[in-house]
Write a protein that holds these residues in place. Structure first.
Motif, mmCIF file in Angstrom:
data_model
loop_
_atom_site.group_PDB
_atom_site.id
_atom_site.type_symbol
_atom_site.label_atom_id
_atom_site.label_comp_id
_atom_site.label_asym_id
_atom_site.label_seq_id
_atom_site.Cartn_x
_atom_site.Cartn_y
_atom_site.Cartn_z
ATOM 1 N N PHE A 287 0.834 -1.193 0.000
ATOM 2 C CA PHE A 287 0.000 0.000 0.000
ATOM 3 C C PHE A 287 0.871 1.245 0.000
ATOM 4 O O PHE A 287 1.869 1.322 0.709
ATOM 5 C CB PHE A 287 -0.897 0.021 1.246
ATOM 6 C CG PHE A 287 -1.734 -1.222 1.413
ATOM 7 C CD1 PHE A 287 -1.300 -2.241 2.235
ATOM 8 C CD2 PHE A 287 -2.935 -1.364 0.743
ATOM 9 C CE1 PHE A 287 -2.064 -3.401 2.396
ATOM 10 C CE2 PHE A 287 -3.701 -2.517 0.898
ATOM 11 C CZ PHE A 287 -3.262 -3.533 1.721
ATOM 12 N N TYR B 218 0.806 5.306 0.752
ATOM 13 C CA TYR B 218 0.063 6.370 1.413
ATOM 14 C C TYR B 218 0.769 7.708 1.211
ATOM 15 O O TYR B 218 1.982 7.772 1.041
ATOM 16 C CB TYR B 218 -0.036 6.102 2.922
ATOM 17 C CG TYR B 218 -1.041 5.055 3.331
ATOM 18 C CD1 TYR B 218 -0.675 3.712 3.370
ATOM 19 C CD2 TYR B 218 -2.331 5.405 3.689
ATOM 20 C CE1 TYR B 218 -1.589 2.743 3.760
ATOM 21 C CE2 TYR B 218 -3.256 4.443 4.087
ATOM 22 C CZ TYR B 218 -2.881 3.118 4.111
ATOM 23 O OH TYR B 218 -3.779 2.162 4.502
ATOM 24 N N GLN C 60 1.031 11.513 3.219
ATOM 25 C CA GLN C 60 0.731 12.270 4.441
ATOM 26 C C GLN C 60 1.161 13.704 4.205
ATOM 27 O O GLN C 60 2.355 14.023 4.246
ATOM 28 C CB GLN C 60 1.446 11.673 5.643
ATOM 29 C CG GLN C 60 1.063 12.343 6.959
ATOM 30 C CD GLN C 60 1.741 11.707 8.144
ATOM 31 O OE1 GLN C 60 2.812 11.132 8.033
ATOM 32 N NE2 GLN C 60 1.123 11.814 9.318
ATOM 33 N N SER D 85 -3.339 13.538 8.303
ATOM 34 C CA SER D 85 -3.353 12.098 8.460
ATOM 35 C C SER D 85 -2.901 11.425 7.168
ATOM 36 O O SER D 85 -2.471 12.081 6.220
ATOM 37 C CB SER D 85 -4.769 11.644 8.824
ATOM 38 O OG SER D 85 -4.778 10.267 9.084
ATOM 39 N N LEU D 86 -3.005 10.127 7.156
ATOM 40 C CA LEU D 86 -2.585 9.362 5.986
ATOM 41 C C LEU D 86 -3.752 9.167 5.033
ATOM 42 O O LEU D 86 -4.871 8.856 5.445
ATOM 43 C CB LEU D 86 -2.080 7.980 6.413
ATOM 44 C CG LEU D 86 -0.659 7.894 6.940
ATOM 45 C CD1 LEU D 86 -0.549 8.512 8.316
ATOM 46 C CD2 LEU D 86 -0.197 6.443 6.972
ATOM 47 N N LEU E 62 -4.689 6.962 1.546
ATOM 48 C CA LEU E 62 -4.248 5.887 0.674
ATOM 49 C C LEU E 62 -4.241 6.360 -0.772
ATOM 50 O O LEU E 62 -5.244 6.887 -1.270
ATOM 51 C CB LEU E 62 -5.180 4.675 0.829
ATOM 52 C CG LEU E 62 -4.822 3.452 -0.005
ATOM 53 C CD1 LEU E 62 -3.497 2.851 0.467
ATOM 54 C CD2 LEU E 62 -5.927 2.411 0.068
ATOM 55 N N THR F 77 -3.242 0.610 -4.033
ATOM 56 C CA THR F 77 -2.824 -0.718 -3.600
ATOM 57 C C THR F 77 -2.112 -1.382 -4.760
ATOM 58 O O THR F 77 -2.653 -1.438 -5.876
ATOM 59 C CB THR F 77 -4.035 -1.558 -3.187
ATOM 60 O OG1 THR F 77 -4.736 -0.884 -2.147
ATOM 61 C CG2 THR F 77 -3.615 -2.939 -2.710
ATOM 62 N N ILE G 249 4.934 13.493 2.916
ATOM 63 C CA ILE G 249 5.640 12.254 3.220
ATOM 64 C C ILE G 249 4.898 11.138 2.492
ATOM 65 O O ILE G 249 3.673 11.039 2.599
ATOM 66 C CB ILE G 249 5.684 11.972 4.728
ATOM 67 C CG1 ILE G 249 6.423 13.090 5.461
ATOM 68 C CG2 ILE G 249 6.355 10.628 5.006
ATOM 69 C CD1 ILE G 249 6.390 12.961 6.975
ATOM 70 N N LEU H 279 4.567 7.054 2.094
ATOM 71 C CA LEU H 279 4.845 5.872 2.903
ATOM 72 C C LEU H 279 4.371 4.619 2.197
ATOM 73 O O LEU H 279 3.255 4.588 1.664
ATOM 74 C CB LEU H 279 4.118 5.962 4.250
ATOM 75 C CG LEU H 279 4.526 7.126 5.152
ATOM 76 C CD1 LEU H 279 3.320 7.746 5.802
ATOM 77 C CD2 LEU H 279 5.504 6.653 6.219
ATOM 78 N N PHE I 2 4.947 -0.230 8.302
ATOM 79 C CA PHE I 2 5.309 0.891 7.442
ATOM 80 C C PHE I 2 6.810 1.014 7.288
ATOM 81 O O PHE I 2 7.586 0.724 8.218
ATOM 82 C CB PHE I 2 4.790 2.201 8.041
ATOM 83 C CG PHE I 2 3.315 2.386 7.899
ATOM 84 C CD1 PHE I 2 2.444 1.807 8.799
ATOM 85 C CD2 PHE I 2 2.796 3.131 6.851
ATOM 86 C CE1 PHE I 2 1.074 1.975 8.674
ATOM 87 C CE2 PHE I 2 1.425 3.307 6.713
ATOM 88 C CZ PHE I 2 0.565 2.721 7.630
ATOM 89 N N GLY I 3 7.205 1.508 6.113
ATOM 90 C CA GLY I 3 8.553 1.993 5.957
ATOM 91 C C GLY I 3 8.683 3.344 6.656
ATOM 92 O O GLY I 3 7.701 3.899 7.155
ATOM 93 N N GLY J 277 9.251 6.117 5.358
ATOM 94 C CA GLY J 277 8.704 7.211 4.577
ATOM 95 C C GLY J 277 9.748 7.971 3.781
ATOM 96 O O GLY J 277 10.958 7.911 4.042
ATOM 97 N N LEU K 187 4.802 4.847 10.598
ATOM 98 C CA LEU K 187 3.900 4.518 11.693
ATOM 99 C C LEU K 187 4.242 3.161 12.275
ATOM 100 O O LEU K 187 4.652 2.242 11.561
ATOM 101 C CB LEU K 187 2.447 4.502 11.199
ATOM 102 C CG LEU K 187 1.755 5.860 11.132
ATOM 103 C CD1 LEU K 187 2.306 6.687 9.999
ATOM 104 C CD2 LEU K 187 0.257 5.682 11.013
ATOM 105 N N PHE L 252 -2.528 7.787 16.001
ATOM 106 C CA PHE L 252 -3.616 7.711 15.028
ATOM 107 C C PHE L 252 -4.470 6.480 15.289
ATOM 108 O O PHE L 252 -3.940 5.394 15.551
ATOM 109 C CB PHE L 252 -3.069 7.607 13.601
ATOM 110 C CG PHE L 252 -2.309 8.808 13.141
ATOM 111 C CD1 PHE L 252 -0.940 8.913 13.354
ATOM 112 C CD2 PHE L 252 -2.948 9.841 12.474
ATOM 113 C CE1 PHE L 252 -0.227 10.020 12.922
ATOM 114 C CE2 PHE L 252 -2.250 10.956 12.025
ATOM 115 C CZ PHE L 252 -0.895 11.039 12.254
ATOM 116 N N GLY M 191 -7.522 8.252 11.078
ATOM 117 C CA GLY M 191 -8.002 9.510 11.617
ATOM 118 C C GLY M 191 -6.929 10.581 11.535
ATOM 119 O O GLY M 191 -5.829 10.349 11.016
ATOM 120 N N LYS M 192 -7.241 11.748 12.051
ATOM 121 C CA LYS M 192 -6.352 12.900 11.916
ATOM 122 C C LYS M 192 -5.249 12.925 12.958
ATOM 123 O O LYS M 192 -4.293 13.673 12.829
ATOM 124 C CB LYS M 192 -7.161 14.193 11.985
ATOM 125 C CG LYS M 192 -8.096 14.371 10.805
ATOM 126 C CD LYS M 192 -8.872 15.668 10.896
ATOM 127 C CE LYS M 192 -9.775 15.806 9.682
ATOM 128 N NZ LYS M 192 -10.619 17.026 9.757
#
Lengths: 118, 112
Positions: free
Chosen positions: A33, A35, A37, A42-43, A45, A48, A90, A92, A109-110, A112, B43, B88, B103-104
């Protein structure tokens, strides 16, 4: 849990150019995935990436702007094309646990890629 | 549409105090997850709670889930300066293939 290596970790790019971000996983995974930011947000998407098929893009993201490759089960790239300052974010990559990612599994996650477009 | 909404947006406490963050969501879920993000990095998954669970513990973390109110809370007890990060919540809508909706976030600052 999967170890994800993402590079570059950061870059400063000029408007109009493109940047390709690489994501390497230490185990085979079906889905990866990507993402975004944005600063202080927030993240979201982007898409995929499935091995052996076209990536599935979320609403608001298109293949021409964010082409994705997934040549095998451990690697993927995301290209940010024809960049503008609004692309500063960022980026990710992430994978679920095990070979098949499901909504029941956590994401890993990596670290980023922090992209600044001037 | 944004699924999880955390509050507060920012929280500042002293070391040793407890920190509580809340998350509300709009649609039915299969599970809810909490993640931590240290400044500018990826994250890290903290805890997953399924829709049929009400409370879950992991070390100094305690998560509750109230599906009738569509809300969850994350409690960090005896906080440390190293807990300083953004937190988050993320929801998964079904048990099959699904993508998480984040979420934020709540930015937590723990002062020594």
């Amino acid at each position: 849990s999967a170890v994800i290596s993402q590079k570059p970790s950061r870059d400063i790019c000029q408007r109009g150019t493109s940047l390709t971000i690489q994501c390497q996983v230490d185990s085979q995974v079906t889905m990866m995935f990507w993402y975004r930011q944005q600063p202080g947000q927030s993240l979201t998407l982007i898409a995929t990436a499935n091995q052996g098929s076209e990536a599935t893009y979320e609403s608001g993201f298109v293949i021409d702007k964010f082409p994705i490759s997934r040549p095998n089960l451990t690697f993927s790239t995301l290209t940010v094309s024809n960049m503008s300052p609004e692309d500063s974010s960022i980026y990710l990559c992430s994978v679920g646990e095990g070979a098949i990612s499901s909504g029941n599994s956590p994401l890993h996650f990596g670290n980023g890629t922090r992209l600044t477009v001037t | 549409s944004q699924q999880g909404e955390e509050d507060p947006q920012a929280l500042s406490i002293q070391e040793g105090e407890n920190a509580t963050m809340n998350c509300s969501y709009k649609t039915s879920i299969n599970n809810l997850q909490w993640y931590r993000q240290n400044s500018g990095r990826g994250l890290v998954h903290l805890i997953l709670i399924r829709s049929n669970e009400r409370e879950k513990h992991s070390g100094r973390l305690r998560v509750t889930l109230d599906t009738s109110k569509k809300s969850s809370s994350l409690l960090i007890t005896a906080s440390r300066a190293a807990d300083t990060a953004s937190y988050f919540c993320a929801t998964a809508r079904n048990s099959g293939y699904s993508t998480l909706t984040f979420g934020k976030g709540t930015m937590l600052l723990v002062s020594p």
